[in-house]
Write an enzyme that holds these catalytic residues in place. Sequence first.
Site, PDB file in Angstrom:
ATOM      1  N   ARG A  33       0.848  -1.205   0.000  1.00 40.95           N
ATOM      2  CA  ARG A  33       0.000   0.000   0.000  1.00 40.95           C
ATOM      3  C   ARG A  33       0.884   1.256   0.000  1.00 40.95           C
ATOM      4  O   ARG A  33       0.608   2.219  -0.701  1.00 40.95           O
ATOM      5  CB  ARG A  33      -0.914   0.025   1.219  1.00 40.95           C
ATOM      6  CG  ARG A  33      -1.805  -1.185   1.386  1.00 40.95           C
ATOM      7  CD  ARG A  33      -3.152  -1.046   0.695  1.00 40.95           C
ATOM      8  NE  ARG A  33      -3.995  -2.162   1.037  1.00 40.95           N
ATOM      9  CZ  ARG A  33      -4.054  -3.330   0.360  1.00 40.95           C
ATOM     10  NH1 ARG A  33      -3.324  -3.499  -0.727  1.00 40.95           N
ATOM     11  NH2 ARG A  33      -4.850  -4.308   0.757  1.00 40.95           N
ATOM     12  N   GLU A 177     -14.172 -14.564   8.896  1.00 37.63           N
ATOM     13  CA  GLU A 177     -14.060 -13.965   7.560  1.00 37.63           C
ATOM     14  C   GLU A 177     -13.697 -14.985   6.483  1.00 37.63           C
ATOM     15  O   GLU A 177     -12.528 -15.283   6.271  1.00 37.63           O
ATOM     16  CB  GLU A 177     -12.995 -12.847   7.564  1.00 37.63           C
ATOM     17  CG  GLU A 177     -12.837 -12.199   6.186  1.00 37.63           C
ATOM     18  CD  GLU A 177     -11.815 -11.063   6.144  1.00 37.63           C
ATOM     19  OE1 GLU A 177     -11.140 -10.807   7.145  1.00 37.63           O
ATOM     20  OE2 GLU A 177     -11.709 -10.425   5.085  1.00 37.63           O
ATOM     21  N   LYS A 219     -17.815 -11.771   8.489  1.00 32.02           N
ATOM     22  CA  LYS A 219     -17.222 -10.782   7.574  1.00 32.02           C
ATOM     23  C   LYS A 219     -17.052 -11.416   6.198  1.00 32.02           C
ATOM     24  O   LYS A 219     -16.035 -12.065   5.928  1.00 32.02           O
ATOM     25  CB  LYS A 219     -15.881 -10.298   8.123  1.00 32.02           C
ATOM     26  CG  LYS A 219     -15.134  -9.357   7.173  1.00 32.02           C
ATOM     27  CD  LYS A 219     -14.033  -8.584   7.868  1.00 32.02           C
ATOM     28  CE  LYS A 219     -13.236  -7.754   6.881  1.00 32.02           C
ATOM     29  NZ  LYS A 219     -12.338  -6.800   7.500  1.00 32.02           N
ATOM     30  N   SER A 261     -14.315  -4.965   1.723  1.00 31.18           N
ATOM     31  CA  SER A 261     -14.478  -4.283   0.429  1.00 31.18           C
ATOM     32  C   SER A 261     -13.799  -5.052  -0.694  1.00 31.18           C
ATOM     33  O   SER A 261     -14.241  -4.980  -1.844  1.00 31.18           O
ATOM     34  CB  SER A 261     -14.006  -2.835   0.496  1.00 31.18           C
ATOM     35  OG  SER A 261     -12.652  -2.716   0.864  1.00 31.18           O
ATOM     36  N   GLY A 262     -12.708  -5.764  -0.400  1.00 32.20           N
ATOM     37  CA  GLY A 262     -12.172  -6.736  -1.341  1.00 32.20           C
ATOM     38  C   GLY A 262     -11.559  -6.213  -2.627  1.00 32.20           C
ATOM     39  O   GLY A 262     -11.297  -7.006  -3.521  1.00 32.20           O
ATOM     40  N   GLY A 263     -11.399  -4.903  -2.749  1.00 29.21           N
ATOM     41  CA  GLY A 263     -10.834  -4.350  -3.979  1.00 29.21           C
ATOM     42  C   GLY A 263     -11.854  -3.547  -4.779  1.00 29.21           C
ATOM     43  O   GLY A 263     -11.541  -3.007  -5.836  1.00 29.21           O
ATOM     44  N   ARG A 292      -9.349  -1.180   2.426  1.00 31.29           N
ATOM     45  CA  ARG A 292      -9.064  -0.253   1.329  1.00 31.29           C
ATOM     46  C   ARG A 292     -10.155   0.775   1.104  1.00 31.29           C
ATOM     47  O   ARG A 292      -9.874   1.945   0.840  1.00 31.29           O
ATOM     48  CB  ARG A 292      -8.821  -1.054   0.039  1.00 31.29           C
ATOM     49  CG  ARG A 292      -7.479  -1.713   0.010  1.00 31.29           C
ATOM     50  CD  ARG A 292      -7.421  -2.828  -1.002  1.00 31.29           C
ATOM     51  NE  ARG A 292      -8.096  -4.037  -0.531  1.00 31.29           N
ATOM     52  CZ  ARG A 292      -8.174  -5.175  -1.216  1.00 31.29           C
ATOM     53  NH1 ARG A 292      -7.626  -5.246  -2.407  1.00 31.29           N
ATOM     54  NH2 ARG A 292      -8.787  -6.221  -0.720  1.00 31.29           N
TER      55      ARG A 292
END
Length: 342
Positions: A33, A177, A219, A261-263, A292
């Site tokens: 990141r 998750e 999640k 959110s996963g991208g 993210r």
Amino acid sequence: MDGGTLNAVARALVAPGKGILAADESSGTIERRFKSIGVESTEDRRRAYREMLFTTRGAAEFVSGVILYDETIRQTGSDGRQLVQVLADEGVIPGIKVDKGTKPLAKAPGELVTEGLDGLRERLAEYRGLGAQFAKWRAVITIGEGLPSQYCLGVNAQALARYAALCQEEGLVPIVEPEVLMDGPHSIERCYEVTRDTLQTVFDELYRQRVSLPEMLLKPNMVLSGTENATQASVDQVAEATIACFRDVVPAAVPGIVFLSGGQSDELATAHLDAMNRRGPHPWELSFSYGRALQAPSLKAWGGSDTNAGAGQAAYLHRARMNGLARFGRYEAALEKEKVAV
Ligand code: 13P
């Protein structure tokens, strides 16, 4: 800790208008990141960045809890307080990522298994001593030709349930998750099918391993078109498919579903959550636990320099506020222009 307390923590994490900030990037992930904004990842930069997020005034109105990484839960901020104390002083609940990441699953090319069960009971006790009230374990499921295998779903579900049971014994709320990745050319229908099978396998194991559903949070990914599919489902289609899938397999005893959110882009992740909450009420709270999608604009505005901390905080507060509105189904794209200064 008795069960009533764990349920109270789980419910506080999904309180109306609030969700979770996932700031638990492992050293490798935060390095990636930082690299994307041209910043070298040193321990002090990581501390400065996360301290900037945690000290954002007003964020606690929309952020109930923060998931920390092992390094962060032990770090001291610039004013001499532990970062975990900085959160607690704002009324934000500290949590901790406790899995040790993924490794290739033996005899299953292209599939992953999450590690970290050895010594977990002792690590959970230590994290509780450091102030954590909840934990997170992420399993990763890949969609591909002939994938996922039931073998992969089974071993990951078993590890998730072992982790969750240990957490409850040690007085931490487990966030379970299972992430079905959005990468690939698959359709939204295929994502629906795999997400349903994954969740069904996970809840079977949770039940078998005596995990108390009112004392955990789920999640999951949303049900989306694969990123490389030429046909991308609309916001309404995503909301309908995701709700239908979860109504099918997630027991109402689970207090909340906190999406990753996963991208997805930050604004799309907000729009999807909003569209789902507009279709409420649902048996569970539908909330966020974004990494993210809460941090991307803030990371960019900060750019590695303390002189930009105000801009970084404004960007973070704005995304937190937008997602807070999405919790009530009251988000409008037009509000994206109304950034307030911190
Ligand atoms: P993203 O929202 O960036 O997917 O991160 C959430 C998370 O905690 C993944 O484990």
